[in-house]
Enzyme design. Structure first.
Site, PDB file in Angstrom:
ATOM      1  N   GLU A 201       5.690 107.497 -44.739  1.00 20.83           N
ATOM      2  CA  GLU A 201       4.231 107.375 -44.776  1.00 20.83           C
ATOM      3  C   GLU A 201       3.589 107.610 -43.411  1.00 20.83           C
ATOM      4  OE1 GLU A 201       3.495 103.648 -46.796  1.00 20.83           O
ATOM      5  OE2 GLU A 201       4.282 104.421 -48.677  1.00 20.83           O
ATOM      6  N   GLU A 319       8.430 107.421 -53.902  1.00 22.25           N
ATOM      7  CA  GLU A 319       8.228 105.971 -53.996  1.00 22.25           C
ATOM      8  C   GLU A 319       6.978 105.709 -54.828  1.00 22.25           C
ATOM      9  OE1 GLU A 319       8.369 103.672 -50.282  1.00 22.25           O
ATOM     10  OE2 GLU A 319       6.671 102.486 -51.049  1.00 22.25           O
TER      11      GLU A 319
END
Length: 526
Positions: A201, A319
């Site tokens: 991220e 995810e």
């Protein structure tokens, strides 16, 4: 007296009409295009994550991770081992928010190796930590014993500094030395890694930190060089995947252009489209088809980005936990979450996503397994049925009925015919479903039909319903019987019920049904 009789008749009429309307089922014809597939998935499409979060990871005045983090998970737990073995194999992604704060206790220069500690100045409120050799050995013994396929997330911030102009931006080249040391040790021990993922991220605006797209492209090309050197046999070489972030169109396009062909095998993105785990409307969102459909644009856009700028790469959901900040404590581990989860599996597969990694296998409120007892939550059984029944060729599936009925179909896995998943998000309506070939495409030498249904061998049906009709139950029923571990902690057998193929498929309110039809003629599945 006359007025009383009129009122009584009206009351009886209203009761009868109400009962009659509730007892009626809606008939729906589901059309399946079996001539050609519209997309394909990996054979190991179903994936789950193991995360780094320590016990004191807390959200909303609760700390739902317990001892489920990579450093303290009980790898000898029999239920955990059996749950993974049941997939034969299960794809597992090792990574998460803290992976860019993990160093590896191998090679030279490692003086101490400690776990995470609370630290206000650290990313996500934690210090850096170290994965020592002993724990890496234990993890790989566990992976080998359960035959899991492993994606390992590497620390992408090693060697970087904080930008003096932007505290969220990390600048400078990635230093691959510590990751290289881990790989060399891994190879020397004979441990098998399916793929390496760089960072977590860090794309776009990032979450706690970010890297510009050109710099990330430079870093991942360096990772490719290291992996190619250390794994000279291309047939055994781990894949390179990334950027493991929330999709940002411009950043992803620039990244793929700057990277070029032959580097990234899979482009990964993350999803938490249900909002915050504490949101009181979460229970409504998981069974609102209009809300759930909104995320389709992201799948479509990412697929197009890859087609245009990186056709050599696959699309993966790296995810996805539904609700962020560890999920919703009253929803994410219950039967209701399956409406969102299985709909996501169906939707992403139609948009050419090869892999879907559920956050998490264990830990938080959104895990497939209970964090404390390791007992499977309802979504575990939905994932296992998908893995066993749904093949990798995706078929066009449409109907003109209620939007609260979702339908997806694939060629069946390891047998002839097709398998559908039918998701009824309605609280009140039963759908009687007939599955028909797409007449506009091809009719073919299909068996005779009776009342619109295909005649042939008995259908195999797997009806999933919540215990007691409570969609927020942690217990799921298969064909009316609760799915519970055996006395030896094994995953229970999941046998279908065999149904007359001339009858409609009855999809009860608040239920999910897998249906295998062996006699459905689908040339795409030949």
């Amino acid at each position: 007296m006359w007025k009383k009789m009129v009122r009584l008749r009206a009351l009886i009429c209203c009761i009868f009409v109400s009962w009659f309307s509730l007892s009626l089922a809606e008939y729906v014809e589901v059309s399946v295009g079996g001539v050609t597939s519209i997309a394909s998935t990996d054979d190991n499409f179903i994936c789950a994550t193991l995360d780094w979060w320590p016990t004191n990871k807390c959200d909303y005045n609760q700390c739902p991770w317990g001892k489920a983090g990579i450093f303290n998970l009980d790898l000898d737990n029999k239920i955990l081992n059996n749950a993974i073995k049941a997939f034969n194999p299960m794809r597992i992604r090792v990574g998460g928010s803290l992976q860019d704060q993990v160093n590896y206790g191998v090679g030279y220069g490692v003086k101490s190796c400690e776990g995470f500690k609370k630290q206000e100045s650290g990313l996500f409120g934690f210090s850096d930590a170290c994965l020592d050799r002993k724990r890496w050995d234990e993890l790989n013994d566990f992976f080998n014993n359960t035959k899991a396929k492993i994606t390992f997330g590497l620390n992408a911030l090693q060697g970087k500094q904080v930008s003096p102009k932007d505290k969220s931006l990390r600048i400078g080249d990635w230093n691959p030395q510590n990751s290289r040391d881990l790989m060399e040790y891994t190879i020397a021990k004979g441990y098998q890694i399916d793929s390496y993922e760089l960072g977590n991220e860090l794309a776009g605006s990032g979450v706690a930190a970010r890297i510009e797209s050109d710099q990330y492209a430079k870093d991942i090309k360096k990772l490719k060089e290291v992996v190619t050197e250390l794994y000279p046999d291309a047939s055994k070489r781990p894949k390179i995947i990334g950027p493991a972030s929330f999709y940002d169109k411009k950043w992803y396009e620039n990244f793929l252009q700057a990277t070029g062909p032959g580097v990234v095998d899979a482009v990964t993105h993350h999803l938490y489209n249900l909002g915050a785990g504490v949101d009181p409307t979460l229970i409504d969102r998981v069974q609102n088809p209009f809300f759930l459909s909104e995320i389709a644009q992201t799948f479509y856009d990412l697929s197009n980005t890859i087609k245009e700028f990186g056709p050599w790469s696959e699309a993966w959901v790296g995810e996805a936990g539904g609700a962020y900040n560890s999920g919703g404590k009253d929803v994410s581990h219950t039967f209701a979450n399956g409406f969102w989860y299985l709909d996501q599996l169906g939707m992403t597969s139609t948009y050419s996503h090869k892999v879907y990694c559920r956050q998490a296998l264990i830990g938080g409120n959104y895990a497939l397994l209970n964090t404390t007892t390791f007992i499977p939550n309802p979504d575990y059984y939905g994932a296992l049925l998908w893995h066993r029944l749904m093949g990798n060729r995706v078929l066009s599936t449409t109907h003109l009925g209620s939007p609260y009925l979702r339908a997806y179909s694939h060629c069946s896995k390891n047998q002839k015919g097709i398998t559908l998943v039918l998701i009824n998000m309605s609280n009140t309506t039963t759908f009687d479903v007939a599955v028909l070939p797409d007449y506009n495409l091809y009719l073919g030498p299909i068996r005779m039909r009776k009342h619109g249904h295909i005649v042939g061998r008995e259908r195999e049906e797997y009806h999933l319903t919540p215990e007691g009709g409570n969609i927020q139950s942690d217990v799921v029923l298969l064909n009316g019987n609760p799915l519970k571990l055996t006395n030896s902690s094994d995953i229970p057998k999941m046998e279908p019920k065999l149904v007359d193929p001339t009858s409609a498929i009855s999809v009860a309110a608040d239920s999910i049904v897998f249906v295998s039809i062996k006699d459905f003629h689908a040339p795409a599945c030949a």
